[in-house]
Design a protein around this motif. Structure first.
Motif, short mmCIF file in Angstrom:
data_model
loop_
_atom_site.label_atom_id
_atom_site.label_comp_id
_atom_site.label_asym_id
_atom_site.label_seq_id
_atom_site.Cartn_x
_atom_site.Cartn_y
_atom_site.Cartn_z
N UNK A 104 16.11 48.35 33.94
CA UNK A 104 15.22 47.20 33.91
C UNK A 104 13.82 47.66 34.33
N UNK A 105 12.86 47.55 33.41
CA UNK A 105 11.50 48.04 33.63
C UNK A 105 10.53 46.88 33.83
N UNK A 146 17.93 49.67 43.27
CA UNK A 146 16.47 49.62 43.28
C UNK A 146 15.97 51.06 43.43
N UNK A 147 15.61 51.70 42.31
CA UNK A 147 15.22 53.10 42.36
C UNK A 147 13.72 53.26 42.60
N UNK A 148 13.33 54.45 43.00
CA UNK A 148 11.91 54.76 43.16
C UNK A 148 11.33 55.38 41.89
N UNK A 149 12.06 55.26 40.79
CA UNK A 149 11.63 55.84 39.52
C UNK A 149 11.04 54.79 38.58
N UNK A 150 10.70 53.60 39.12
CA UNK A 150 10.03 52.60 38.32
C UNK A 150 10.94 51.69 37.54
N UNK A 171 6.26 37.00 31.88
CA UNK A 171 6.75 38.03 32.80
C UNK A 171 6.64 39.41 32.17
N UNK A 172 6.27 40.39 33.00
CA UNK A 172 6.20 41.78 32.56
C UNK A 172 7.54 42.45 32.88
N UNK A 173 8.44 42.47 31.90
CA UNK A 173 9.78 43.02 32.12
C UNK A 173 10.36 43.47 30.79
N UNK A 174 11.19 44.50 30.84
CA UNK A 174 11.89 44.95 29.64
C UNK A 174 13.24 45.52 30.05
N UNK A 175 14.18 45.52 29.12
CA UNK A 175 15.54 46.00 29.37
C UNK A 175 15.85 47.11 28.38
N UNK A 176 16.34 48.23 28.88
CA UNK A 176 16.67 49.37 28.05
C UNK A 176 18.13 49.76 28.28
#
Length: 393
Positions: free
Chosen positions: A77-78, A122-126, A156-161
């Motif tokens: 989730x970006x 919750x990663x620190x990789x964005x 909302x600023x969000x995207x799913x990969x």
């Protein structure tokens, strides 16, 4: 995190694999003599010829077992609103997660029913790392993508990969960390339960997460698909304590650990209240009532009525899903959702739902096994103590 019902798929050998999805390890499983079965539309091993189901189960409790869980849905989730978006779907306090940590959570309907259980980090990789059940993958993805479209429409600023070209391998057992440490670039002594980190494993770039579905210490490794066989072969050659394991052992291990099987023990007709999973609903989310189905979930939580998920020990006969649970007067007060003989305790254990008046530990009950009635007792779960690698406070 988890398996998905129907459990009966575990015992159904494949007549044909043509229409089934295959993981990158499929040919490897066949080469090793894995008994392949249809599980949630995937061809996966239920067992291997070197160990029986019980032997494999017991080996996991004392050594190291490798499980192919590449059928699980891995999502990234970006976007700057990724936390807000994730919290619109699940019951966890994602904003409150420390860096590179995660939690088991639940996707819920607007009525509070459980769409699926999942693990979010919750990663620190964005990005947020989300893993969902394979058997729920299609409906989960449809649900998430529909909510994503609405979120984007609202600005909302969000995207799913969907995590591209990656498999998932679970390495479980008390010797898992010791075996892995010889091949990883990081120090596993600092990777605690539900913590996650990127590191090389025998020169293969991976994401390791300290979690699993057996009740034992261990990790789940997200590995590039083209190098999965290489990684598993290196694990097997690292120690004689390392064995391949299949779905049969995985199911009995999770039951001993008191862990739910989606489609058996939880589904959209159960809320976190009945499933005794209110611990997954974060305090902040309860107070704000801002997760899907919050009003209904909190109403049921305060009402203290209805049914609850419980553990049972059944005398003489193993209980199976849908067997009736009776009180001592012979009245039906619930139903079994999972059950099997426990290799570690030597008892017939089961999980099921009973009316709230029968949830006290030690309550005498009965289970109807076909046309016979057998005594049972309500007991606490897990049936076998869990061995998660938790940071000492």
């Amino acid at each position: 995190a988890r398996l998905v019902a129907p459990v009966r798929a575990l015992s159904r050998s494949l007549a044909s694999v043509a229409d089934l999805k295959k993981t990158s390890l499929y040919d490897f499983h066949v080469e090793k003599g894995g008994k392949m079965v249809d599980f949630a539309g995937w061809a996966l091993p239920v067992s291997y010829p070197d160990l029986s189901h019980v032997e494999s189960h017991l080996h996991t409790r004392k050594g190291v077992s490798i499980f192919d869980v590449s059928h699980m849905l891995q999502l990234l989730i970006h976007g700057k609103d990724r936390v807000k978006f994730m919290e619109s779907l699940i019951v966890a306090d994602v904003a409150g997660l420390a860096a590179n940590t995660g939690t088991l959570s639940l996707l819920t309907t607007d009525k509070g029913g459980i769409i699926d259980d999942c693990i979010v980090h919750h990663t620190t990789d964005g990005y947020l790392n989300l893993v969902c059940n394979a058997g729920c993958a299609d409906k989960d993805l449809a649900h998430i993508m529909a909510r994503l479209e609405a979120a984007k429409s609202s600005g909302m600023d969000v995207d799913v990969e969907i995590k591209p070209d990656h498999d998932l391998v679970a390495v479980q057992g008390p010797r898992a960390a010791a075996v892995l440490q010889g091949g990883v670039t990081g120090d596993l002594s600092g990777l605690y339960f539900n913590h996650t980190a990127q590191m090389s494993v025998w020169d293969v770039p991976c994401r390791l997460t300290r979690c699993g579905y057996t009740g034992e210490d261990g990790v789940e490794i997200s590995v590039p698909s083209g190098r999965t066989v290489e990684l598993v072969e290196k694990l097997l050659s690292a120690s004689k304590d390392v064995k391949l394991a299949g779905l049969g052992a995985r199911d009995s291990l999770r039951l001993e650990a008191g862990l739910c099987l989606y489609g058996n023990d939880i589904d959209e007709t159960t809320t976190p209240v009945e499933a005794t999973l209110m611990w997954t609903v974060a305090k902040r989310r309860r107070a704000a009532r801002d997760f899907p189905g919050a009003d209904e979930v909190m109403r049921r939580f305060k009402a203290k009525e209805g049914r609850r998920r419980v553990g049972l020990v059944v005398e003489k006969a193993p209980a199976r899903p849908h067997y009736p649970i009776l009180n001592t007067e012979g009245e039906i007060v619930g139903e079994v959702t999972s059950g099997s003989p426990s290799p570690c305790t030597g008892k017939n254990i089961a999980m099921g739902y009973v009316d709230i008046g029968y949830i006290k530990n030690g309550t005498p009950l009965q289970v109807q096994v076909r046309k016979k009635i057998f005594p049972a007792t309500k007991v606490a779960m897990p049936f076998v103590p869990t061995q998660y690698y938790v940071e000492k406070k």
